[in-house]
Design a protein around this motif. Structure first.
Motif, PDB file in Angstrom:
ATOM      1  N   ILE A 350       1.002 -17.277  -4.756  1.00 49.42           N
ATOM      2  CA  ILE A 350      -0.097 -16.390  -4.343  1.00 49.42           C
ATOM      3  C   ILE A 350      -1.464 -17.411  -4.977  1.00 49.42           C
ATOM      4  CG2 ILE A 350      -1.834 -14.922  -5.190  1.00 49.42           C
ATOM      5  CD1 ILE A 350       0.492 -13.035  -4.920  1.00 49.42           C
ATOM      6  N   ILE A 351      -1.962 -17.624  -4.810  1.00 46.25           N
ATOM      7  CA  ILE A 351      -2.992 -19.512  -5.363  1.00 46.25           C
ATOM      8  C   ILE A 351      -4.543 -18.617  -5.073  1.00 46.25           C
ATOM      9  CG2 ILE A 351      -3.209 -20.772  -3.357  1.00 46.25           C
ATOM     10  CD1 ILE A 351      -2.900 -23.353  -5.641  1.00 46.25           C
ATOM     11  N   THR A 407      -4.989  -7.509  -4.834  1.00 41.24           N
ATOM     12  CA  THR A 407      -4.316  -7.119  -3.635  1.00 41.24           C
ATOM     13  C   THR A 407      -3.193  -7.653  -3.229  1.00 41.24           C
ATOM     14  OG1 THR A 407      -6.495  -5.994  -3.040  1.00 41.24           O
ATOM     15  CG2 THR A 407      -5.214  -6.729  -0.816  1.00 41.24           C
ATOM     16  N   ALA A 408      -3.014  -8.656  -3.100  1.00 44.08           N
ATOM     17  CA  ALA A 408      -2.361  -9.927  -2.383  1.00 44.08           C
ATOM     18  C   ALA A 408      -1.362  -9.321  -3.616  1.00 44.08           C
ATOM     19  CB  ALA A 408      -2.748 -11.760  -2.800  1.00 44.08           C
ATOM     20  N   LEU A 409      -1.389  -9.779  -4.639  1.00 43.87           N
ATOM     21  CA  LEU A 409       0.200  -9.680  -5.070  1.00 43.87           C
ATOM     22  C   LEU A 409       1.170  -7.840  -5.048  1.00 43.87           C
ATOM     23  CD1 LEU A 409       1.879 -10.209  -7.302  1.00 43.87           C
ATOM     24  CD2 LEU A 409       0.544  -9.183  -8.958  1.00 43.87           C
ATOM     25  N   GLN A 410       0.442  -7.222  -4.868  1.00 45.58           N
ATOM     26  CA  GLN A 410       0.604  -5.679  -4.401  1.00 45.58           C
ATOM     27  C   GLN A 410       1.795  -5.798  -2.890  1.00 45.58           C
ATOM     28  OE1 GLN A 410      -2.211  -2.406  -4.831  1.00 45.58           O
ATOM     29  NE2 GLN A 410      -0.797  -0.608  -3.971  1.00 45.58           N
ATOM     30  N   GLU A 411       1.080  -6.727  -2.323  1.00 43.65           N
ATOM     31  CA  GLU A 411       1.769  -6.791  -0.418  1.00 43.65           C
ATOM     32  C   GLU A 411       2.627  -7.726  -0.976  1.00 43.65           C
ATOM     33  OE1 GLU A 411      -0.019  -7.970   3.878  1.00 43.65           O
ATOM     34  OE2 GLU A 411      -1.258  -6.792   2.823  1.00 43.65           O
ATOM     35  N   LEU A 421      10.875 -14.599  -5.761  1.00 37.70           N
ATOM     36  CA  LEU A 421      10.123 -15.323  -6.752  1.00 37.70           C
ATOM     37  C   LEU A 421       8.436 -15.077  -6.389  1.00 37.70           C
ATOM     38  CD1 LEU A 421       9.314 -16.391  -9.873  1.00 37.70           C
ATOM     39  CD2 LEU A 421      10.042 -17.847  -8.853  1.00 37.70           C
ATOM     40  N   ILE A 422       7.283 -14.468  -6.941  1.00 33.60           N
ATOM     41  CA  ILE A 422       6.493 -14.815  -6.921  1.00 33.60           C
ATOM     42  C   ILE A 422       5.270 -15.232  -8.112  1.00 33.60           C
ATOM     43  CG2 ILE A 422       4.331 -13.237  -6.497  1.00 33.60           C
ATOM     44  CD1 ILE A 422       6.587 -10.919  -6.250  1.00 33.60           C
ATOM     45  N   LEU A 423       4.687 -16.385  -7.736  1.00 39.07           N
ATOM     46  CA  LEU A 423       4.569 -17.107  -8.343  1.00 39.07           C
ATOM     47  C   LEU A 423       2.475 -17.465  -8.317  1.00 39.07           C
ATOM     48  CD1 LEU A 423       4.063 -19.468 -10.937  1.00 39.07           C
ATOM     49  CD2 LEU A 423       4.202 -21.224  -9.223  1.00 39.07           C
ATOM     50  N   VAL A 424       1.626 -16.598  -9.626  1.00 41.91           N
ATOM     51  CA  VAL A 424       0.411 -16.872  -9.656  1.00 41.91           C
ATOM     52  C   VAL A 424      -0.419 -18.075 -10.023  1.00 41.91           C
ATOM     53  CG1 VAL A 424      -1.774 -15.318  -9.772  1.00 41.91           C
ATOM     54  CG2 VAL A 424       0.943 -14.178  -9.231  1.00 41.91           C
ATOM     55  N   VAL A 434      -4.923 -10.702 -13.042  1.00 37.20           N
ATOM     56  CA  VAL A 434      -4.147  -9.685 -12.901  1.00 37.20           C
ATOM     57  C   VAL A 434      -3.749  -8.288 -13.090  1.00 37.20           C
ATOM     58  CG1 VAL A 434      -1.804 -10.233 -12.643  1.00 37.20           C
ATOM     59  CG2 VAL A 434      -2.913 -11.621 -11.889  1.00 37.20           C
ATOM     60  N   GLY A 435      -3.931  -7.127 -13.130  1.00 38.87           N
ATOM     61  CA  GLY A 435      -4.539  -6.205 -13.634  1.00 38.87           C
ATOM     62  C   GLY A 435      -2.552  -5.353 -13.654  1.00 38.87           C
TER      63      GLY A 435
END
Length: 435
Positions: A350-351, A407-411, A421-424, A434-435
């Motif tokens: 996610i960038i 929104t991106a992270l939730q989806e 692995l999810i990287l922001v 990021v909350g």
């Protein structure tokens, strides 16, 4: 009397703020900072300090040194920027943020001066930090520069030690278009009679530091120390497990080995560690209590002691969600190196980025095998996610656009497998949201 929310709103909306606006908020001299501090009784003269500049690594280096000094028994101030969640993260003493009451009191006190000299947001926050450290009677404060060094608002201090972590490509529109030019700006924190530690250096930047050091100390019979950290120590071994990194450092002169465990898990921290050890050695020579057991104890708990976030920070497991504030070429190279040591089934990135970065250079470095999700921070300086998506497509990085990072992270979390692995990454401001 203002409330804390009103004071913060006044500071954020009244003052030109680099994080929101970019270059338009950058003041190219120290006049305002000098005026502000004179009006406040020159608080920067009432505590000892360490000054740290550099393209990357200065935040981690600052936090590690602060943790060492705290562990050594000193009341330690820490000034860093930008913040992730709360403005007061910028100004800490022994890991505790300055009080809301102080922010209000300071803002009300300085308001008439703000109206007359129109300082930038950064100039005000530097003056605020200096006032807090003086009021708290800290033994020493670790002060991180914002941009550059020579004209950075923090550069009115006379520190015990000046540190430059490294030189890389960032903020070229303000600091110069060649590495020696950027190094020249960072070298502006080198002062007469003050020891200097240089972390990483390149053949084209080393002479810049040597020349600046020689010029400022020309008249002195007894010269202060100039140390190139990587000429003193090297990494002989390291392992990465359980989100901790264990590093063995060898002394280049004696081949003595020392072992350290870091709670900052980024593999790139071994470069910062070599700089930190050189700095601690210089401080110990000056009489500060920075012996090996103190350093080893401190480095195991940097996050706990100083509240550092956003450096390869694991916030969720199954799937793993990692936040990293890497946002320029060197930062993304470090992330790529880290990813090579991670086990995962599939990588989701996610960038979001800001407009004034070398975006193509960053996109060219990102791994092709990941799924991409494009978004943007909620600040005017952010590159809109659609534009980022279009630029990324030229590098065969494809994926959907989201209005905001959460929104991106939730989806993505909903769709990801438990061993993914999810990287922001891509922007400090994106990570901060990021909350």
């Amino acid at each position: 009397m203002m409330s804390y929310a009103e004071a913060i709103d006044y500071l954020f909306t009244r003052l030109p703020m680099f994080s929101r606006l970019g270059a338009a908020a950058y003041k190219k001299d120290l006049t305002n900072t000098i005026l502000l501090c004179e009006a406040l009784g020159n608080p920067q003269q009432h505590f000892k300090s360490i000054h740290i500049a550099g393209t990357n690594g200065k935040g981690s280096t600052s936090h590690m040194l602060a943790a060492i000094l705290q562990t050594g028994g000193y009341k330690t101030g820490l000034y860093t920027s930008p913040h992730l969640k709360d403005f007061r993260e910028r100004i800490k003493v022994n890991g505790d943020m300055c009080s809301e009451e102080f922010v209000v009191r300071f803002t009300e006190r300085i308001q008439p001066l703000i109206e007359s000299i129109e300082p930038s947001f950064f100039e005000i926050t530097v003056a605020m930090a200096f006032c807090w450290f003086a009021e708290q009677q800290v033994d020493i404060a670790v002060i991180e520069t914002g941009l550059g060094g020579r004209l950075d608002s923090t550069n009115i201090i006379r520190p015990e030690l000046s540190i430059i972590t490294n030189i890389g490509w960032d903020h070229m529109n303000m600091l110069g278009n060649t590495l020696p030019e950027i190094a020249g700006e960072k070298a502006g924190i080198i002062k007469k009679g003050i020891p200097v530690v240089i972390g990483e250096w390149l053949p084209e930047t080393k002479p810049v530091f040597e020349q600046k050091y020689a010029t400022v100390n020309e008249e002195l019979a007894a010269k202060p120390t100039l140390v190139f950290a990587s000429e003193e120590r090297w990494v002989s071994d390291w392992t990465y497990e359980h989100h901790m990194i264990s590093i063995t450092i060898a002394d280049k002169h004696t081949d003595n080995r020392q072992h350290f465990q870091l709670d900052l898990p980024g593999i790139y921290q071994h470069k910062n560690l070599i700089t930190v050890l050189a700095a601690a050695h210089e401080l110990e020579k000056q009489g500060w209590h920075c012996a090996l057991p103190v350093i080893q104890e401190a480095l195991k708990q940097v996050k706990k002691k100083t509240g550092l976030h956003g450096r390869w920070e694991l916030i969720h497991q199954h799937p793993s969600v990692i936040l990293d504030v890497g946002h320029n070429v060197d930062g993304i190279k470090a992330i790529r190196e880290q990813l090579e040591h991670c086990n995962y089934q599939h990588l989701h990135i996610i960038i979001g980025m800001v407009k004034d970065k070398d975006i193509d250079a960053v996109l060219a470095l990102l791994p092709k095998h990941a799924s991409y999700h494009f978004t943007q921070a909620q600040i005017p300086r952010a590159l809109d996610a659609m534009s980022l998506q279009q630029q990324a497509a030229a590098f065969e990085l494809n994926g959907p656009v989201y209005t905001d990072v959460n929104t991106a992270l939730q989806e993505v979390r909903t769709k990801a497998a438990s061993d993914d692995l999810i990287l922001v990454c891509g922007s400090v401001f994106l990570v901060g949201e990021v909350g």
